[in-house]
Design an enzyme around this catalytic site. Structure first.
Site, PDB file in Angstrom:
ATOM      1  N   ASP A 168       1.674  -6.469  -0.451  1.00 47.32           N
ATOM      2  CA  ASP A 168       1.057  -7.749   0.639  1.00 47.32           C
ATOM      3  C   ASP A 168       0.127  -8.838   0.717  1.00 47.32           C
ATOM      4  O   ASP A 168       0.364  -8.903  -0.661  1.00 47.32           O
ATOM      5  CB  ASP A 168       0.282  -6.406   1.175  1.00 47.32           C
ATOM      6  N   HIS A 213       3.516  -7.925  -8.881  1.00 49.51           N
ATOM      7  CA  HIS A 213       4.487  -6.838  -8.261  1.00 49.51           C
ATOM      8  C   HIS A 213       5.044  -8.183  -6.928  1.00 49.51           C
ATOM      9  O   HIS A 213       5.895  -7.667  -6.207  1.00 49.51           O
ATOM     10  CB  HIS A 213       4.029  -5.708  -8.277  1.00 49.51           C
ATOM     11  N   GLY A 251      -9.098  -0.136  -7.120  1.00 44.86           N
ATOM     12  CA  GLY A 251      -8.031   0.554  -6.764  1.00 44.86           C
ATOM     13  C   GLY A 251      -6.779   0.409  -7.087  1.00 44.86           C
ATOM     14  O   GLY A 251      -5.518   1.225  -6.580  1.00 44.86           O
TER      15      GLY A 251
HETATM   16  P1  OAD Z   1      -1.295   4.238  -6.867  1.00 41.44           P
HETATM   17  O1  OAD Z   1      -1.193   4.085  -5.976  1.00 41.44           O
HETATM   18  O2  OAD Z   1      -0.404   4.367  -8.019  1.00 41.44           O
HETATM   19  O3  OAD Z   1      -2.717   4.143  -6.964  1.00 41.44           O
HETATM   20  C1  OAD Z   1      -3.774   3.944  -5.426  1.00 41.44           C
HETATM   21  C2  OAD Z   1      -5.210   3.954  -6.467  1.00 41.44           C
HETATM   22  O4  OAD Z   1      -6.222   3.752  -4.862  1.00 41.44           O
HETATM   23  C3  OAD Z   1      -5.459   5.534  -6.384  1.00 41.44           C
HETATM   24  O5  OAD Z   1      -6.227   5.448  -8.102  1.00 41.44           O
HETATM   25  C4  OAD Z   1      -6.396   6.014  -5.847  1.00 41.44           C
HETATM   26  O6  OAD Z   1      -7.331   6.819  -5.875  1.00 41.44           O
HETATM   27  C5  OAD Z   1      -6.877   4.314  -5.353  1.00 41.44           C
HETATM   28  N1  OAD Z   1      -7.564   4.463  -3.567  1.00 41.44           N
HETATM   29  C6  OAD Z   1      -7.157   4.823  -3.163  1.00 41.44           C
HETATM   30  N2  OAD Z   1      -7.713   4.697  -1.653  1.00 41.44           N
HETATM   31  C7  OAD Z   1      -8.710   3.679  -2.335  1.00 41.44           C
HETATM   32  C8  OAD Z   1      -9.784   2.730  -1.852  1.00 41.44           C
HETATM   33  N3  OAD Z   1      -9.623   2.725  -0.170  1.00 41.44           N
HETATM   34  N4  OAD Z   1     -10.373   2.004  -2.583  1.00 41.44           N
HETATM   35  C9  OAD Z   1      -9.919   1.836  -3.886  1.00 41.44           C
HETATM   36  N5  OAD Z   1      -9.667   2.486  -4.429  1.00 41.44           N
HETATM   37  C10 OAD Z   1      -8.660   3.831  -3.251  1.00 41.44           C
HETATM   38  O7  OAD Z   1      -0.983   1.973  -6.057  1.00 41.44           O
HETATM   39  P2  OAD Z   1      -1.425   1.240  -7.635  1.00 41.44           P
HETATM   40  O8  OAD Z   1      -2.511   1.663  -9.182  1.00 41.44           O
HETATM   41  O9  OAD Z   1      -1.192   0.009  -7.101  1.00 41.44           O
HETATM   42  O10 OAD Z   1       4.828  -1.454  -7.900  1.00 41.44           O
HETATM   43  O11 OAD Z   1       0.297   1.241  -8.524  1.00 41.44           O
HETATM   44  C11 OAD Z   1       1.161   0.438  -9.127  1.00 41.44           C
HETATM   45  C12 OAD Z   1       2.083  -0.546  -8.717  1.00 41.44           C
HETATM   46  O12 OAD Z   1       3.071   1.417  -9.281  1.00 41.44           O
HETATM   47  C13 OAD Z   1       2.392  -0.970  -7.717  1.00 41.44           C
HETATM   48  O13 OAD Z   1       1.890  -2.240  -7.499  1.00 41.44           O
HETATM   49  C14 OAD Z   1       3.763  -0.379  -6.997  1.00 41.44           C
HETATM   50  C15 OAD Z   1       4.117   0.900  -7.477  1.00 41.44           C
HETATM   51  O14 OAD Z   1       5.140   0.950  -8.465  1.00 41.44           O
HETATM   52  C16 OAD Z   1       5.073  -2.143  -7.477  1.00 41.44           C
HETATM   53  O15 OAD Z   1       4.813  -2.417  -6.192  1.00 41.44           O
HETATM   54  C17 OAD Z   1       6.361  -2.269  -7.966  1.00 41.44           C
END
Ligand code: OAD
Length: 248
Positions: free
Chosen positions: A107, A122, A193
């Site tokens: 985003d 990404h 996050g």
């Molecule tokens: P994930 O969906 O794997 O993890 C999201 C994390 O955010 C989890 O550990 C949640 O506990 C945490 N979380 C949820 N709500 C939150 C909040 N309000 N504040 C803080 N943390 C919170 O997302 P990513 O780790 O970003 O790839 O995933 C990595 C990549 O996998 C993404 O960039 C995407 C996906 O496939 C692409 O788009 C290429």
């Protein structure tokens, strides 16, 4: 790893000459953008990443994949930066040259909150690119895409795709190298996050720690990289960042 009060992390950030921040989907959750791996609300609990986040999936059914990204674009355009994004934007303005922001998010909420030069590992959901090189030699004269789902080149048939990184693809040129350099050169690394499930982004906290940085994680739930952190704050981005980055 240990549970530490937020003020201890804040003191580290105040004293830092160089702050590295890595954000993941949880950063934008409180702006109403779905994460990927949260059990019920995460996109990958409802949709198949092999179909929707791979070149093979796109080639197999371009219209379905294009429509899915079109819906996500609508959601991102309607979303607003939350207090966590705004705190990062304000920090960059207040302490120029201190912050390197690295995001896995596709985003544009960090940009709209005023952060400049963010390393986007990404790609960008709101941008397009061609699926492949032009099939003609010499290349098609127009390089114009005819509208459609997805748009395609009227001459060679090349498809337009969203400029995000799909599974199995390289990250944008230079992005991970720049992120690793910043991680190795910082005093404090703050990881917000992310589940820590996707590499090479997941390795950045460990890289920072190995190079001597103090590492803190902000996440309401356990992540795969909690063991890399000196401090884990069980809080959301909106709860933690305004306090961690605030100016008295
Ligand atoms: P994930 O969906 O794997 O993890 C999201 C994390 O955010 C989890 O550990 C949640 O506990 C945490 N979380 C949820 N709500 C939150 C909040 N309000 N504040 C803080 N943390 C919170 O997302 P990513 O780790 O970003 O790839 O995933 C990595 C990549 O996998 C993404 O960039 C995407 C996906 O496939 C692409 O788009 C290429």
């Amino acid at each position: 790893m240990s549970e530490q009060p937020i003020d201890a992390v804040r003191a580290r950030i105040d004293a830092a000459r160089s702050l590295f921040v890595l954000t993941g989907a949880g950063m934008s959750a409180e702006s109403g953008i779905a994460t990927f791996r949260d059990a019920i609300t995460g996109l990958w609990s409802r949709f198949d990443p092999a179909q929707l986040a791979s070149e093979e999936g796109f080639r197999a059914d371009p219209a379905t994949v294009w429509d899915w990204y079109a819906e996500r674009r609508v959601a991102v355009r309607a979303a607003q930066p939350n207090a966590g994004h705004l705190a990062l934007g304000a920090f960059e303005r207040r302490r120029p040259g201190v912050l390197t922001l690295v995001s896995q998010n596709v985003d544009d909420l960090h940009q709209r909150a005023g952060n400049t030069g963010t390393i986007r590992l990404h790609g960008e959901l709101l941008a397009d690119r061609w699926l492949g090189p032009c099939a003609r030699t010499p290349g098609c004269a127009t390089q114009q895409a005819r509208p459609g789902r997805p748009p395609r080149c009227a001459d060679c048939g090349n498809l337009v795709r969203p400029a995000v990184v799909w599974f199995g693809e390289m990250l944008p040129p230079g992005a991970i190298e720049a992120a690793e350099r910043a991680a190795r050169g910082c005093d404090v690394a703050l990881v917000v996050g992310t589940s820590g499930a996707v590499w090479p982004a997941a390795g950045l906290a460990a890289a920072a720690r190995r190079a001597g940085a103090y590492v803190a994680i902000v996440n309401p739930h356990a992540s795969e990289i909690d063991d890399e952190a000196h401090a884990v704050l069980r809080a959301t981005a909106v709860q933690a960042l305004p306090h961690l980055l605030r100016h008295d």
